[in-house]
Design an enzyme around this catalytic site. Structure first.
Site, short mmCIF file in Angstrom:
data_model
loop_
_atom_site.label_atom_id
_atom_site.label_comp_id
_atom_site.label_asym_id
_atom_site.label_seq_id
_atom_site.Cartn_x
_atom_site.Cartn_y
_atom_site.Cartn_z
N ARG A 60 26.80 -13.71 18.54
CA ARG A 60 26.61 -15.12 18.88
C ARG A 60 26.84 -16.05 17.70
NH1 ARG A 60 24.16 -16.80 23.65
NH2 ARG A 60 23.45 -15.14 25.04
N TYR A 113 16.46 -13.15 12.87
CA TYR A 113 17.21 -12.76 14.07
C TYR A 113 18.68 -12.62 13.70
CZ TYR A 113 18.88 -13.02 18.96
OH TYR A 113 19.48 -12.78 20.17
N LYS A 164 14.56 -9.16 14.25
CA LYS A 164 15.13 -8.81 15.55
C LYS A 164 16.59 -8.46 15.29
CE LYS A 164 16.27 -10.60 20.14
NZ LYS A 164 16.29 -11.78 21.05
N ILE A 181 12.42 -7.44 21.41
CA ILE A 181 12.35 -8.76 22.06
C ILE A 181 13.38 -8.69 23.16
CG2 ILE A 181 12.64 -11.24 21.81
CD1 ILE A 181 11.61 -11.02 18.97
N TYR A 220 28.21 -20.74 13.26
CA TYR A 220 29.39 -21.59 13.07
C TYR A 220 29.75 -21.81 11.60
CZ TYR A 220 32.97 -25.07 14.02
OH TYR A 220 34.16 -25.73 14.08
N THR A 228 17.25 -18.13 22.57
CA THR A 228 18.54 -18.15 23.25
C THR A 228 18.42 -17.95 24.75
OG1 THR A 228 19.44 -17.11 21.26
CG2 THR A 228 20.87 -17.18 23.18
#
Length: 297
Positions: A142, A137, A166, A208, A111, A48
């Site tokens: 997001r 992740y 993560k 991270i 989404y 990202t």
């Protein structure tokens, strides 16, 4: 037992651009060398923070090959490989070029908003498509969906090459549940710079990091001190960075860290639309925060 090599400071590498909007390989090379020589334990590329949705397929391949050749096995490299089309990602994992890559970072599908069973089947399919270690992740801010501790633990137990997560949910209770019940060898990595200190205290093995792009020495020192049990020294560094933690994200990521790196002279402050540079008021606050850090050094 799982074999996880991703510990300590992982840097979520940005993509610097020239004034004309092309990838700035000179700046990228300087950044990579700066991070490795100042404590980065591994690099996370094309995720990202790299503005990967705004890079072409050829640019991604060129960046990957450039970094792999430059790093030359000095530190492990994780590459972002995720999305919301399970079978397309699995196909990429089976047939893509992963030479010199040590692991995959795969974000929860965005989404689509799958159920927990959908998340489990998605990541299980991806794990079966590659022999590389996989880092999950979870970043609901997001993706629009949170992967629960139960689903994470199920994947950690069922898939040998899923070696870490993560965690960027910001939910310390959920993170603690994973830490308490995870199988041996499975690692929890912080996905929030500001929560790295408390997460390490609870048993996380690293981060991270976004701020690691600009301040790898300071951030890696904080991590090392905390892992050595030197909490008072570590918390001083943590507290010295709290203002920057906030400023990095007030105008979105990677706008904040690109403003920091511009102030430090490493890059041009250029992003690709739909992202734009941080506001001037934010840049002024970043400049002040950096000056205060130097005064404390």
């Amino acid at each position: 037992m799982k074999q996880n090599i991703f510990r300590g400071l992982g840097v979520a590498l940005i993509t610097p651009f020239t004034e004309s909007g092309e990838v700035d390989y000179n700046a990228l090379g300087n950044l990579v060398e700066y991070q490795i020589s100042n404590g980065a334990d591994f690099l996370c590329i094309l995720a990202t923070t790299s503005e990967s949705p705004c890079l072409s397929k050829q640019e991604k391949l060129d960046i990957q090959h450039f970094i792999v050749n430059l790093v030359d096995r000095r530190v492990p490299i994780v590459i972002g490989c995720g999305g919301n089309n399970t079978y397309a990602i699995a196909e990429e994992l089976r047939n893509g070029d992963f030479n010199g890559i040590d692991g995959i970072l795969s974000v929860c599908p965005y989404y689509n908003k799958p159920t927990q069973e959908g998340l489990y089947q998605h990541f299980k399919t991806l794990a079966c498509a590659t022999e590389l270690p996989v880092i999950l992740y979870n970043v609901p801010g997001r993706t629009g969906i949170n992967m629960t501790a139960e689903t994470t633990l199920r994947l950690a137990n069922d898939c040998e090459n899923i070696v870490a997560i993560k965690e960027a949910s910001g939910n310390l209770e959920q993170i603690d549940d994973i830490l308490k019940n995870k199988p041996e060898g499975f690692a929890v990595l912080s996905g929030d710079d500001s929560l790295t200190f408390p997460m390490l205290a609870g048993g996380a093995e690293g981060v991270i990091s976004v701020i690691g792009n600009a301040l790898p020495k300071e951030f890696s020192q904080m991590i090392s001190l905390e892992q050595e049990g030197k909490y008072e020294e570590a918390v001083k560094i943590h507290h010295s960075l709290t203002e920057l933690y906030k400023l990095l994200f007030v105008d979105g990521n990677p706008a904040g860290v690109k403003a920091v790196l511009t102030e430090m002279g490493y890059i041009k402050n250029v992003l690709r639309l739909p992202l734009v540079p941080a506001r001037e008021t934010t840049v002024q606050k970043i400049s002040q925060a950096l000056q205060e850090l130097k005064l404390q050094a």
